[in-house]
Design an enzyme around this catalytic site. Structure first.
Site, mmCIF file in Angstrom:
data_model
loop_
_atom_site.group_PDB
_atom_site.id
_atom_site.type_symbol
_atom_site.label_atom_id
_atom_site.label_comp_id
_atom_site.label_asym_id
_atom_site.label_seq_id
_atom_site.Cartn_x
_atom_site.Cartn_y
_atom_site.Cartn_z
ATOM 1 N N LYS A 1 -1.447 15.195 9.783
ATOM 2 C CA LYS A 1 -2.540 14.437 10.417
ATOM 3 C C LYS A 1 -2.725 13.067 9.779
ATOM 4 O O LYS A 1 -3.618 12.299 10.149
ATOM 5 C CB LYS A 1 -3.848 15.231 10.327
ATOM 6 C CG LYS A 1 -3.805 16.484 11.182
ATOM 7 C CD LYS A 1 -5.146 17.189 11.182
ATOM 8 C CE LYS A 1 -5.058 18.452 12.022
ATOM 9 N NZ LYS A 1 -5.929 19.512 11.520
ATOM 10 N N THR B 1 5.919 10.846 -0.238
ATOM 11 C CA THR B 1 4.707 10.755 -1.053
ATOM 12 C C THR B 1 5.013 10.080 -2.393
ATOM 13 O O THR B 1 6.070 10.305 -2.984
ATOM 14 C CB THR B 1 4.118 12.167 -1.272
ATOM 15 O OG1 THR B 1 3.914 12.754 0.014
ATOM 16 C CG2 THR B 1 2.816 12.120 -2.037
ATOM 17 N N PRO C 1 11.091 6.180 -2.160
ATOM 18 C CA PRO C 1 9.914 5.331 -2.354
ATOM 19 C C PRO C 1 9.565 4.565 -1.081
ATOM 20 O O PRO C 1 8.397 4.268 -0.838
ATOM 21 C CB PRO C 1 10.347 4.384 -3.474
ATOM 22 C CG PRO C 1 11.392 5.137 -4.232
ATOM 23 C CD PRO C 1 12.117 5.956 -3.188
ATOM 24 N N HIS D 1 -1.022 -4.108 0.699
ATOM 25 C CA HIS D 1 -1.184 -2.930 1.551
ATOM 26 C C HIS D 1 -2.575 -2.861 2.173
ATOM 27 O O HIS D 1 -3.503 -3.545 1.734
ATOM 28 C CB HIS D 1 -0.963 -1.648 0.741
ATOM 29 C CG HIS D 1 0.490 -1.310 0.528
ATOM 30 N ND1 HIS D 1 1.236 -1.899 -0.457
ATOM 31 C CD2 HIS D 1 1.325 -0.447 1.174
ATOM 32 C CE1 HIS D 1 2.479 -1.415 -0.418
ATOM 33 N NE2 HIS D 1 2.556 -0.537 0.566
ATOM 34 N N HIS D 2 -2.699 -1.942 3.119
ATOM 35 C CA HIS D 2 -3.983 -1.610 3.740
ATOM 36 C C HIS D 2 -4.926 -1.048 2.668
ATOM 37 O O HIS D 2 -4.475 -0.461 1.673
ATOM 38 C CB HIS D 2 -3.773 -0.579 4.861
ATOM 39 C CG HIS D 2 -3.137 0.702 4.383
ATOM 40 N ND1 HIS D 2 -3.864 1.776 3.939
ATOM 41 C CD2 HIS D 2 -1.831 1.055 4.253
ATOM 42 C CE1 HIS D 2 -3.049 2.749 3.577
ATOM 43 N NE2 HIS D 2 -1.805 2.338 3.749
ATOM 44 N N LYS E 1 -4.947 2.757 1.067
ATOM 45 C CA LYS E 1 -3.838 3.296 0.273
ATOM 46 C C LYS E 1 -4.377 3.963 -0.996
ATOM 47 O O LYS E 1 -5.231 3.413 -1.683
ATOM 48 C CB LYS E 1 -2.852 2.179 -0.083
ATOM 49 C CG LYS E 1 -1.683 2.661 -0.908
ATOM 50 C CD LYS E 1 -0.522 1.702 -0.896
ATOM 51 C CE LYS E 1 0.598 2.169 -1.820
ATOM 52 N NZ LYS E 1 1.049 3.544 -1.547
ATOM 53 N N GLY F 1 4.582 2.795 -4.711
ATOM 54 C CA GLY F 1 5.819 3.396 -5.214
ATOM 55 C C GLY F 1 6.989 2.443 -5.038
ATOM 56 O O GLY F 1 7.884 2.369 -5.889
HETATM 57 N N1 LIG Z 1 8.077 6.465 1.409
HETATM 58 C C1 LIG Z 1 7.574 5.778 2.432
HETATM 59 O O1 LIG Z 1 8.313 5.066 3.149
HETATM 60 C C2 LIG Z 1 6.120 5.860 2.722
HETATM 61 C C3 LIG Z 1 5.320 6.584 1.888
HETATM 62 N N2 LIG Z 1 3.991 6.684 2.129
HETATM 63 C C4 LIG Z 1 3.254 7.554 1.225
HETATM 64 O O2 LIG Z 1 2.945 8.756 1.912
HETATM 65 C C5 LIG Z 1 1.717 9.288 1.399
HETATM 66 C C6 LIG Z 1 0.740 9.479 2.552
HETATM 67 O O3 LIG Z 1 0.347 8.217 3.013
HETATM 68 P P1 LIG Z 1 -0.660 8.074 4.276
HETATM 69 O O4 LIG Z 1 -0.122 8.804 5.448
HETATM 70 O O5 LIG Z 1 -0.995 6.650 4.396
HETATM 71 O O6 LIG Z 1 -1.922 8.867 3.695
HETATM 72 P P2 LIG Z 1 -3.013 9.688 4.547
HETATM 73 O O7 LIG Z 1 -4.157 9.911 3.621
HETATM 74 O O8 LIG Z 1 -3.241 9.027 5.862
HETATM 75 O O9 LIG Z 1 -2.275 11.079 4.845
HETATM 76 C C7 LIG Z 1 -2.083 12.108 3.910
HETATM 77 C C8 LIG Z 1 -2.357 13.395 4.662
HETATM 78 O O10 LIG Z 1 -1.958 14.502 3.865
HETATM 79 C C9 LIG Z 1 -2.981 15.488 3.967
HETATM 80 N N3 LIG Z 1 -2.871 16.395 2.834
HETATM 81 C C10 LIG Z 1 -3.342 16.272 1.586
HETATM 82 N N4 LIG Z 1 -2.983 17.344 0.838
HETATM 83 C C11 LIG Z 1 -2.275 18.149 1.655
HETATM 84 C C12 LIG Z 1 -1.638 19.410 1.474
HETATM 85 N N5 LIG Z 1 -1.670 20.044 0.310
HETATM 86 N N6 LIG Z 1 -0.976 19.959 2.519
HETATM 87 C C13 LIG Z 1 -0.936 19.340 3.708
HETATM 88 N N7 LIG Z 1 -1.526 18.143 3.956
HETATM 89 C C14 LIG Z 1 -2.185 17.566 2.926
HETATM 90 C C15 LIG Z 1 -4.256 14.687 3.990
HETATM 91 O O11 LIG Z 1 -5.340 15.450 4.442
HETATM 92 P P3 LIG Z 1 -6.851 14.941 4.087
HETATM 93 O O12 LIG Z 1 -7.035 13.685 4.888
HETATM 94 O O13 LIG Z 1 -7.704 16.090 4.515
HETATM 95 O O14 LIG Z 1 -6.884 14.671 2.613
HETATM 96 C C16 LIG Z 1 -3.850 13.588 4.974
HETATM 97 O O15 LIG Z 1 -3.987 14.002 6.318
HETATM 98 C C17 LIG Z 1 1.231 8.294 0.322
HETATM 99 O O16 LIG Z 1 1.689 8.714 -0.938
HETATM 100 C C18 LIG Z 1 1.937 7.014 0.738
HETATM 101 O O17 LIG Z 1 2.097 6.126 -0.329
HETATM 102 C C19 LIG Z 1 3.401 6.085 3.189
HETATM 103 C C20 LIG Z 1 4.137 5.323 4.050
HETATM 104 C C21 LIG Z 1 5.573 5.129 3.856
HETATM 105 O O1 LIG Z 2 0.769 4.059 1.317
HETATM 106 C C1 LIG Z 2 1.506 3.365 2.066
HETATM 107 O O2 LIG Z 2 1.093 2.866 3.121
HETATM 108 C C2 LIG Z 2 2.906 3.137 1.662
HETATM 109 N N1 LIG Z 2 3.349 3.755 0.601
HETATM 110 C C3 LIG Z 2 4.659 3.657 0.051
HETATM 111 C C4 LIG Z 2 4.610 3.006 -1.324
HETATM 112 O O3 LIG Z 2 3.663 3.240 -2.079
HETATM 113 O O4 LIG Z 2 5.549 2.274 -1.664
HETATM 114 C C5 LIG Z 2 5.628 2.975 0.990
HETATM 115 C C6 LIG Z 2 5.023 1.824 1.776
HETATM 116 O O5 LIG Z 2 4.760 0.791 0.895
HETATM 117 C C7 LIG Z 2 3.763 2.285 2.500
#
Ligand SMILES: NC(=O)C1=CN([C@@H]2O[C@H](COP(=O)(O)OP(=O)(O)OC[C@H]3O[C@@H](n4cnc5c(N)ncnc54)[C@H](OP(=O)(O)O)[C@@H]3O)[C@@H](O)[C@H]2O)C=CC1
Ligand SMILES: O=C(O)C1=N[C@H](C(=O)O)C[C@H](O)C1
Length: 250
Positions: free
Chosen positions: A12, A79, A106, A135-136, A139, A145
């Site tokens: 979600k 993550t 990352p 970033h937004h 974050k 990362g």
């Molecule tokens: N490597 C890449 O290219 C990218 C990495 N990221 C990373 O991905 C991660 C998520 O980012 P983002 O989507 O913006 O964050 P969000 O907060 O929008 O999404 C994280 C989701 O994970 C849920 N969650 C938390 N714990 C659990 C669990 N144990 N089991 C299942 N679901 C869980 C949260 O629920 P709840 O809201 O209820 O806490 C939330 O819905 C961050 O670490 C971000 O830095 C993001 C974009 C790109």
């Molecule tokens: O949280 C994000 O949005 C993102 N997280 C990753 C990071 O921490 O590098 C990847 C991207 O920057 C988006």
């Protein structure tokens, strides 16, 4: 040919919800589970998931991966929050499940992967180098990362080339004014409404500067990397850190 059975954790969330759509749209994949916080991990085993896409939070990722590896499920992890200790723990788990693969990326976007590659290439040729990530404001962590990894790669490239630390004559400053120190490379984090995920690597030498900038304008930028990771991780046992290894950039 049978479809790859893929589950998404964090379904979600901002990137997780996009990943759900991307897996559903991929002709060679079947979305077998889409779990959020509070859902039972046993649902992954019940759904017989082959690959789990982990997009949750730094606080949740280790428990989720412990479960996946113990059940022989491959994982593609976006993550953040990776430390040497966490990587060592994950490697120990994987040693106990030798046919299981985990990819930690990352950043899944091709532009970000290339930014890191270009920065590594340029770093030894410039006296000064700093990283700015933007970033937004929702974050969870800072620095990103991606920025941390970029700085580590820059520092390694400079060390390998025998380049010394960048000059910095700052005598006094407020705490934080020069950013965070990642292996000797200053990393600055901006949080701004309207932004998504952006990074600049600033390099300077006598009489010239080079700026390498990447902008992720939509979460769709991460999807080809996630799908590629899911396809490749099933035949890549052990820990792979960085999508570049699946892009044959090394
Ligand atoms: N490597 C890449 O290219 C990218 C990495 N990221 C990373 O991905 C991660 C998520 O980012 P983002 O989507 O913006 O964050 P969000 O907060 O929008 O999404 C994280 C989701 O994970 C849920 N969650 C938390 N714990 C659990 C669990 N144990 N089991 C299942 N679901 C869980 C949260 O629920 P709840 O809201 O209820 O806490 C939330 O819905 C961050 O670490 C971000 O830095 C993001 C974009 C790109
Ligand atoms: O949280 C994000 O949005 C993102 N997280 C990753 C990071 O921490 O590098 C990847 C991207 O920057 C988006």
């Amino acid at each position: 040919m049978s479809k790859l059975r893929v589950a998404v954790l964090g379904a979600k969330g901002r990137i997780g919800s996009e990943a759900v759509r991307a897996v559903e749209a991929a002709e060679d994949m079947e979305l077998v589970a889409a779990l959020g916080r509070g859902d039972k991990l046993e649902a992954l085993a019940d759904a017989d998931a082959q690959v789990v896409v982990e997009l949750t939070t730094p606080a949740s990722v280790m428990g989720n991966l412990d479960f996946c590896v113990r059940h022989g499920m491959h994982a593609v992890v976006g993550t953040t929050g990776w430390t040497e200790d966490r990587l060592a723990q994950l490697t120990t788990w994987l040693d106990g499940s030798p046919s299981t693969g985990v990819l930690i990326a990352p950043n899944f976007s091709i532009g970000a992967v290339l930014t890191m590659k270009f920065a590594q290439l340029a770093a030894p040729y410039f006296e000064s180098v700093e990283v700015v990530e933007l970033h937004h404001p929702n974050k969870v962590d800072a620095p990103s990362g991606t920025a941390t990894r970029t700085a580590q790669l820059i520092a390694a490239a400079r060390a390998e080339a025998g380049v010394g630390p960048a000059p910095d004559a700052t005598a006094t400053a407020l705490d934080g004014a020069r950013g965070a120190d990642v292996d000797g490379v200053p990393v600055h984090a901006v949080r701004l409404r309207g932004l998504l995920a952006h990074q600049e690597v600033l390099l300077g030498a006598e009489g010239e500067t080079l700026t390498i900038r990447h902008d992720s304008l939509h979460h769709s930028s991460f999807m080809p990397g996630i799908l590629l990771g899911a396809r490749r991780v099933v035949s890549t046992p052990g820990l792979t850190f960085g999508l570049e290894h699946f892009l044959d950039l090394n």
